[in-house]
Write a protein that holds these residues in place. Structure first.
Motif, PDB file in Angstrom:
ATOM      1  N   ALA A 144       0.812  -1.171  -0.062  1.00 19.42           N
ATOM      2  CA  ALA A 144      -0.072   0.088   0.129  1.00 19.42           C
ATOM      3  C   ALA A 144       0.908   1.276  -0.020  1.00 19.42           C
ATOM      4  O   ALA A 144       1.978   1.521   0.695  1.00 19.42           O
ATOM      5  N   ASN A 145       0.541   2.120  -0.784  1.00 15.24           N
ATOM      6  CA  ASN A 145       1.458   3.523  -1.035  1.00 15.24           C
ATOM      7  C   ASN A 145       0.349   4.594  -0.556  1.00 15.24           C
ATOM      8  O   ASN A 145      -0.722   4.721  -1.010  1.00 15.24           O
ATOM      9  N   ARG A 146       0.739   5.417   0.534  1.00 17.23           N
ATOM     10  CA  ARG A 146      -0.080   6.446   1.246  1.00 17.23           C
ATOM     11  C   ARG A 146      -0.279   7.372  -0.099  1.00 17.23           C
ATOM     12  O   ARG A 146      -1.514   8.132   0.378  1.00 17.23           O
ATOM     13  N   VAL A 199       6.296   1.957  -9.459  1.00 16.24           N
ATOM     14  CA  VAL A 199       6.845   0.615  -9.675  1.00 16.24           C
ATOM     15  C   VAL A 199       7.727   0.447  -8.725  1.00 16.24           C
ATOM     16  O   VAL A 199       8.399  -0.642  -8.725  1.00 16.24           O
ATOM     17  N   ASN A 200       8.116   1.708  -7.975  1.00 17.07           N
ATOM     18  CA  ASN A 200       9.227   1.484  -7.151  1.00 17.07           C
ATOM     19  C   ASN A 200       8.835   1.122  -5.808  1.00 17.07           C
ATOM     20  O   ASN A 200       7.989   1.701  -4.975  1.00 17.07           O
ATOM     21  N   PRO A 201       9.496  -0.013  -5.186  1.00 19.80           N
ATOM     22  CA  PRO A 201       9.009  -0.811  -4.056  1.00 19.80           C
ATOM     23  C   PRO A 201       9.084   0.315  -2.755  1.00 19.80           C
ATOM     24  O   PRO A 201       8.600   0.285  -1.811  1.00 19.80           O
ATOM     25  N   ASN A 202      10.250   1.073  -2.989  1.00 19.39           N
ATOM     26  CA  ASN A 202      10.362   2.103  -1.709  1.00 19.39           C
ATOM     27  C   ASN A 202       9.369   3.151  -1.660  1.00 19.39           C
ATOM     28  O   ASN A 202       9.285   3.987  -0.605  1.00 19.39           O
ATOM     29  N   ASP A 203       8.372   3.414  -2.614  1.00 18.64           N
ATOM     30  CA  ASP A 203       7.360   4.301  -2.599  1.00 18.64           C
ATOM     31  C   ASP A 203       6.142   3.588  -1.683  1.00 18.64           C
ATOM     32  O   ASP A 203       5.291   4.230  -1.405  1.00 18.64           O
ATOM     33  N   TYR A 204       6.309   2.268  -1.380  1.00 15.67           N
ATOM     34  CA  TYR A 204       5.078   1.632  -0.553  1.00 15.67           C
ATOM     35  C   TYR A 204       5.492   1.456   0.872  1.00 15.67           C
ATOM     36  O   TYR A 204       6.542   1.430   1.248  1.00 15.67           O
ATOM     37  N   ASN A 205       4.378   1.906   1.680  1.00 15.07           N
ATOM     38  CA  ASN A 205       4.464   2.063   3.046  1.00 15.07           C
ATOM     39  C   ASN A 205       4.076   0.928   3.850  1.00 15.07           C
ATOM     40  O   ASN A 205       4.749   0.450   5.028  1.00 15.07           O
ATOM     41  N   TYR A 206       3.323  -0.172   3.382  1.00 10.49           N
ATOM     42  CA  TYR A 206       2.992  -1.244   4.116  1.00 10.49           C
ATOM     43  C   TYR A 206       3.112  -2.385   3.006  1.00 10.49           C
ATOM     44  O   TYR A 206       2.590  -2.159   2.036  1.00 10.49           O
TER      45      TYR A 206
END
Length: 125
Positions: free
Chosen positions: A98-100, A107-114
């Motif tokens: 999930a991305n806030r 596409v960047n996993p670092n953009d996802y928070n949960y």
């Protein structure tokens, strides 16, 4: 904070189909853009598909385009990944995330928070 739980993985023959589900709890998933990623042994986590909060925008990795479909049902707090025409190279642990920033299809996993804990998909050839 949202908790994510994936399900629907398993063993399938090449050419077959599976539908993965991601259940959210703790907060409505409509606050988030959602993504699916996968990781095979010895490989980095790679992007599979993503969908904006409303479902109006989606994006796919080239390797799955035309075979996989991401969708969501905010009323049920669920996100899905329909996988058709599966190949042996699709074998991996699949994660939903999930991305806030809910309007961004990233596409960047670092953009996802949960992240969920993952579900194993094995495609036999």
């Amino acid at each position: 904070q949202v908790q994510l739980v994936e399900s629907g993985g398993g063993l399938v023959q090449a050419g077959g189909s599976l539908r993965l589900s991601c259940a959210g709890s703790g907060r409505t998933l409509s606050f988030y853009a959602m993504g699916w990623f996968r990781q095979a042994p010895g490989n980095e986590r790679e992007f599979v598909a993503a969908i904006a909060w409303s479902g109006g925008s989606t994006y796919y990795a080239d390797s799955v385009k035309g075979r996989f479909t991401i969708s969501r049902d905010n009323a049920k707090n669920m996100v899905y990944l329909q996988m058709n025409s599966l190949k042996s190279e699709d074998t991996a642990v699949y994660y939903c995330a999930a991305n806030r920033v809910r309007t961004v299809v990233s596409v960047n996993p670092n953009d996802y928070n949960y992240w969920g804990q993952g579900t194993q998909v094995t495609v036999s050839s």
